[in-house]
Scaffold this motif. Structure first.
Motif, PDB file in Angstrom:
ATOM      1  N   UNK A  37      -1.035  13.138  -2.442  1.00 47.55           N
ATOM      2  CA  UNK A  37       0.068  12.607  -1.629  1.00 47.55           C
ATOM      3  C   UNK A  37      -0.376  12.492  -0.185  1.00 47.55           C
ATOM      4  N   UNK A  38      -0.029  11.360   0.442  1.00 50.16           N
ATOM      5  CA  UNK A  38      -0.328  11.182   1.863  1.00 50.16           C
ATOM      6  C   UNK A  38       0.979  10.981   2.619  1.00 50.16           C
ATOM      7  N   UNK A  39       1.255  11.903   3.551  1.00 54.44           N
ATOM      8  CA  UNK A  39       2.400  11.700   4.447  1.00 54.44           C
ATOM      9  C   UNK A  39       1.879  10.922   5.646  1.00 54.44           C
ATOM     10  N   UNK A  40       2.450   9.748   5.861  1.00 55.86           N
ATOM     11  CA  UNK A  40       1.915   8.833   6.873  1.00 55.86           C
ATOM     12  C   UNK A  40       2.293   9.225   8.294  1.00 55.86           C
TER      13      UNK A  40
ATOM     14  N   UNK B  99       2.200   1.856  -3.409  1.00 53.50           N
ATOM     15  CA  UNK B  99       1.130   2.292  -4.320  1.00 53.50           C
ATOM     16  C   UNK B  99       0.795   3.762  -4.099  1.00 53.50           C
TER      17      UNK B  99
ATOM     18  N   UNK C  78       0.828  -1.201   0.000  1.00 54.60           N
ATOM     19  CA  UNK C  78       0.000   0.000   0.000  1.00 54.60           C
ATOM     20  C   UNK C  78       0.869   1.261   0.000  1.00 54.60           C
TER      21      UNK C  78
ATOM     22  N   UNK D 272      -6.753   8.188   0.030  1.00 59.82           N
ATOM     23  CA  UNK D 272      -5.665   7.551  -0.724  1.00 59.82           C
ATOM     24  C   UNK D 272      -6.094   6.199  -1.294  1.00 59.82           C
TER      25      UNK D 272
ATOM     26  N   UNK E 137       2.553   6.820  10.608  1.00 63.66           N
ATOM     27  CA  UNK E 137       3.509   5.753  10.944  1.00 63.66           C
ATOM     28  C   UNK E 137       3.996   5.092   9.658  1.00 63.66           C
ATOM     29  N   UNK E 138       4.990   5.678   8.999  1.00 67.47           N
ATOM     30  CA  UNK E 138       5.470   5.098   7.737  1.00 67.47           C
ATOM     31  C   UNK E 138       6.045   3.693   7.961  1.00 67.47           C
ATOM     32  N   UNK E 139       5.769   2.804   7.022  1.00 68.75           N
ATOM     33  CA  UNK E 139       6.163   1.404   7.163  1.00 68.75           C
ATOM     34  C   UNK E 139       7.657   1.234   6.826  1.00 68.75           C
TER      35      UNK E 139
ATOM     36  N   UNK F 220       2.559   6.139  -6.172  1.00 70.48           N
ATOM     37  CA  UNK F 220       2.343   6.130  -7.621  1.00 70.48           C
ATOM     38  C   UNK F 220       2.987   4.964  -8.354  1.00 70.48           C
TER      39      UNK F 220
ATOM     40  N   UNK G 230      -6.938   3.184   0.588  1.00 68.91           N
ATOM     41  CA  UNK G 230      -6.429   2.000   1.281  1.00 68.91           C
ATOM     42  C   UNK G 230      -7.471   0.880   1.326  1.00 68.91           C
TER      43      UNK G 230
ATOM     44  N   UNK H  32      -7.655   3.746  -8.713  1.00 72.17           N
ATOM     45  CA  UNK H  32      -6.789   2.872  -7.909  1.00 72.17           C
ATOM     46  C   UNK H  32      -5.854   3.735  -7.060  1.00 72.17           C
ATOM     47  N   UNK H  33      -5.285   3.120  -6.053  1.00 72.40           N
ATOM     48  CA  UNK H  33      -4.377   3.840  -5.147  1.00 72.40           C
ATOM     49  C   UNK H  33      -3.280   4.566  -5.939  1.00 72.40           C
ATOM     50  N   UNK H  34      -2.633   3.830  -6.874  1.00 72.63           N
ATOM     51  CA  UNK H  34      -1.505   4.411  -7.592  1.00 72.63           C
ATOM     52  C   UNK H  34      -1.959   5.487  -8.583  1.00 72.63           C
TER      53      UNK H  34
ATOM     54  N   UNK I 235      -2.352   8.681  -6.686  1.00 73.81           N
ATOM     55  CA  UNK I 235      -1.036   9.283  -6.455  1.00 73.81           C
ATOM     56  C   UNK I 235      -0.535   9.960  -7.719  1.00 73.81           C
TER      57      UNK I 235
ATOM     58  N   UNK J 210      -7.448  10.336   5.644  1.00 69.01           N
ATOM     59  CA  UNK J 210      -6.294  10.179   4.747  1.00 69.01           C
ATOM     60  C   UNK J 210      -6.309   8.838   4.033  1.00 69.01           C
ATOM     61  N   UNK J 211      -6.633   7.787   4.783  1.00 70.04           N
ATOM     62  CA  UNK J 211      -6.648   6.449   4.194  1.00 70.04           C
ATOM     63  C   UNK J 211      -7.747   6.318   3.134  1.00 70.04           C
TER      64      UNK J 211
END
Lengths: 415, 250
Positions: B81-84, A366, A363, B48, B86-88, A369, B50, B71-73, B76, B44-45
């Protein structure tokens, strides 16, 4: 007994060189061996029917170039079909390094040949009786050799060959050794290597088993670690028609450290089998083993990782982790971590998983982009790339990276 | 630029957004404040795209297009743009490789030619310096072993490189000390060009001292319950969110 093994035993009788007394013991041992079948534990998931009636030529006059690795700047010893094609006398060797052909009688070889590799490896015994060519590397006490030494084995069409590498690192010595194997035509090549790593010595080791197509490659790398010695080894393997590797790491001294990373990347229909055994015979040793594999359509991987902690080996720290990614339903992995612990004050962990895609990571990509197919490639490949990043030799890692990535992209297309 | 009308969305069986409305014009900065559990991150989710965040009803248009249909992409690539919060962490993928892929995916989406490695490296280094991260962070795995603050700065670095039309910052201030907060705010402010819009989601007023919003919305129980100018944030700062409960009871 297979037709092929009977033929090996016949041929062994004709081998006459300075190692003959040692070979005689191996031959006696080999004659006692049964041809492995499904009920032989060490070969349970790997069938040898492709070897059983092989009848390949053993003479080759082929020549080949070592694959060029930008920035590696290694001392190369090139063997084609088991035959040394490099003029050792012409090499410009760093101080403290001695390189000799196995054909020349020498003390170092005498101390190593068959002394580190355990006797139970069937093909190791075959190699004992037939490997007349090979290389003996001796690193003097306290010599710190920065330039990597690369032993290249090229297997060409229709040939059976056997190669032996013997390496001694003196006390406090440092060395970097790369075993680099290639070949994609119908061939059988066995390559066994024995390493004796002296007190407080440090070995950086790579084994690239990059055989493809119809090649059959069987071999092993076997290490003995003395007090305070350090081994950092990375094995990168393809499957080819059949690739089987045995790695043994013996902690024969105290406070030794071994890091062993394995990456295997199997194209459709390939077969790769890795058996590793870590023997903690002395206290205070540490082992970190990480194996990661991606298995393509109808390919089969076998991973057997054994850690044996002897009664005397208190304060051992040992970790073994194996993670696999199957690209299709037709891909197969047989993974088996084995722990045998006879000491009571040790820390030992193991795990084996068959991985799924991390949805959260997908996710995240994605939302930036990146399209789904590309994101899957990045994440799946990231899984093995992580171990590639850990290779101390950047030049080798940078060379391998695009090669492995392209192989992986083809595997994704062939799903 | 963004028009959200009567948006209802749920996660599994729980409806979180319950009729949210919002209009954002180019160049505007909208702050969304609210207590924990109000639905701030969900917004946000959902925007974007999710998985698992299901829109029950309502519409979202992004530059006249139906955002919820993308779609998500694609969202984008369209400039969202989503600044998370808690970025993974993605250990096997280098930050550099990741950002180059994404920058070029955006460029492709805009019909521009992809950047060469050298061109990208130059931009990436500049952005890395701008958010005051050491350059070796480009070589490390995505967010791998980064501290909370470093992850937030890495998000802002992506914001700078990806040049979106609308950026949603999900609690980009949480867990930051004052110095890191200023770095993040400076990075964001450098991207305010009169055309790019922002949704700044935050629990505290503190961030809004550095990123001055044009509008402030209070989100509570899945709806915007109050909107106003920057002064509304100050009000929240002094009186907290307790009044929301009183309002509900009244």
């Amino acid at each position: 007994m297979s037709q092929w093994l009977a033929h090996v035993i016949d041929r062994a009788a004709n081998v006459d060189d300075w190692l003959s007394p040692v070979r005689a013991n191996a031959l006696a041992e080999l004659k006692q061996k049964d041809w492995p079948g499904r009920r032989t534990e060490a070969w349970r998931y790997t069938s040898l029917h492709k070897v059983a009636d092989l009848n390949l030529a053993t003479n080759s006059q082929q020549t080949a170039e070592a694959p060029l690795v930008d920035g590696l700047n290694s001392i190369d010893l090139v063997f084609v079909d088991g035959r040394l094609t490099t003029d050792i006398a012409a090499l410009n060797l760093p101080a403290g390094v001695s390189v000799q052909s196995l054909e020349t009688k020498n003390e170092a070889a005498d101390k190593l040949f068959g002394k580190i590799k355990p006797e139970h490896h069937l093909f190791g015994l075959v190699n004992d009786v037939l490997a007349q060519q090979g290389v003996v590397i001796d690193i003097a006490d306290a010599a710190e050799v920065d330039q990597p030494i690369r032993i290249v084995n090229v297997a060409t069409d229709g040939i059976e060959s056997h190669h032996r590498t013997l390496v001694r690192l003196g006390n406090n010595a440092k060395a970097k050794i790369i075993e680099h194997g290639v070949g994609n035509d119908h061939s059988l090549n066995t390559v066994f290597a024995e390493y004796d790593i002296g007190d407080n010595a440090k070995l950086e080791h790579y084994r690239l088993a990059l055989h493809e197509g119809n090649a059959i490659h069987v071999g092993g790398s076997h290490f003995r670690l003395h007090n305070q010695s350090r081994l950092n080894s990375t094995l990168v393997g393809y499957g080819s028609q059949l690739t089987r590797l045995d790695v043994d790491i013996e902690h024969a001294g105290e406070h030794a450290f071994a890091k062993f990373n394995n990456i295997y990347l199997l194209a459709p229909n390939e077969h790769f089998d890795l058996h590793s055994t870590i023997e903690h015979a002395q206290p205070n040793g540490t082992t970190e083993e990480n194996a990661r594999g991606i298995i393509g359509d109808k390919a089969k991987a076998v991973f057997n990782g054994r850690i044996h902690i002897h009664r005397h080996a208190q304060k051992t720290l040992a970790e073994l982790n194996n993670r696999n990614l199957l690209l299709t339903r037709g891909a197969q992995i047989n993974t088996k971590p084995e722990l045998e612990i006879y000491a009571d004050d040790v820390q030992c962990a193991h795990g084996a998983t068959v991985a799924e895609i991390d949805e959260e990571a997908l996710y995240y990509l994605l939302t930036r982009g990146i399209d789904r197919q590309q994101a899957l490639i990045m994440l799946n490949f990231g899984f093995v790339q992580e171990l590639l990043f850990q290779m101390p030799n950047r030049a080798l890692a940078d060379w391998l990276h695009p090669i492995l990535k392209q192989r992986f992209e083809r595997m994704m297309e062939q799903r | 630029m963004l028009s959200i009308k009567k948006l209802h969305a749920r996660v599994e069986e729980t409806t979180i957004l319950k009729g949210l409305d919002m209009e954002i014009k180019p160049g505007e900065v909208h702050a969304v404040m609210g207590p924990n559990g109000a639905g701030k991150s969900t917004l946000g989710y959902v925007l974007s795209g999710r998985d698992g965040y299901e829109v029950e009803s309502g519409t979202v248009e992004f530059e006249g297009k139906d955002l919820l249909d993308m779609e998500v992409e694609e969202r984008a690539q369209a400039g969202l743009f989503l600044a998370f919060q808690y970025p993974v962490e993605i250990p096997g993928v280098s930050n550099m490789e990741f950002m180059k892929e994404s920058v070029n995916a955006m460029r492709e989406g805009r019909g521009e030619t992809p950047l060469s490695s050298a061109e990208f490296l130059k931009k990436a280094k500049a952005a890395c310096k701008q958010v005051e991260l050491p350059l070796d962070f480009l070589k490390r795995g995505v967010n791998e072993g980064f501290s909370g603050g470093e992850k937030k700065r890495n998000e802002i670095m992506q914001l700078i490189l990806l040049e979106p039309k609308l950026a949603i910052l999900d609690e980009s201030d949480s867990g930051l000390d004052v110095d890191a907060l200023q770095v993040v705010a400076k990075g964001v402010n450098s991207q305010r060009d009169g055309k790019r819009s922002f949704i700044v989601v935050t629990h505290y007023q503190r961030l809004l001292d550095y990123i001055e919003p044009d509008y402030v919305h209070i989100l509570s129980n899945g709806k915007i319950v109050k909107s106003g100018g920057p002064e509304l944030a100050k009000e929240v700062e002094s009186s907290g969110y307790a009044w929301l409960k009183e309002g509900e009871n009244a």
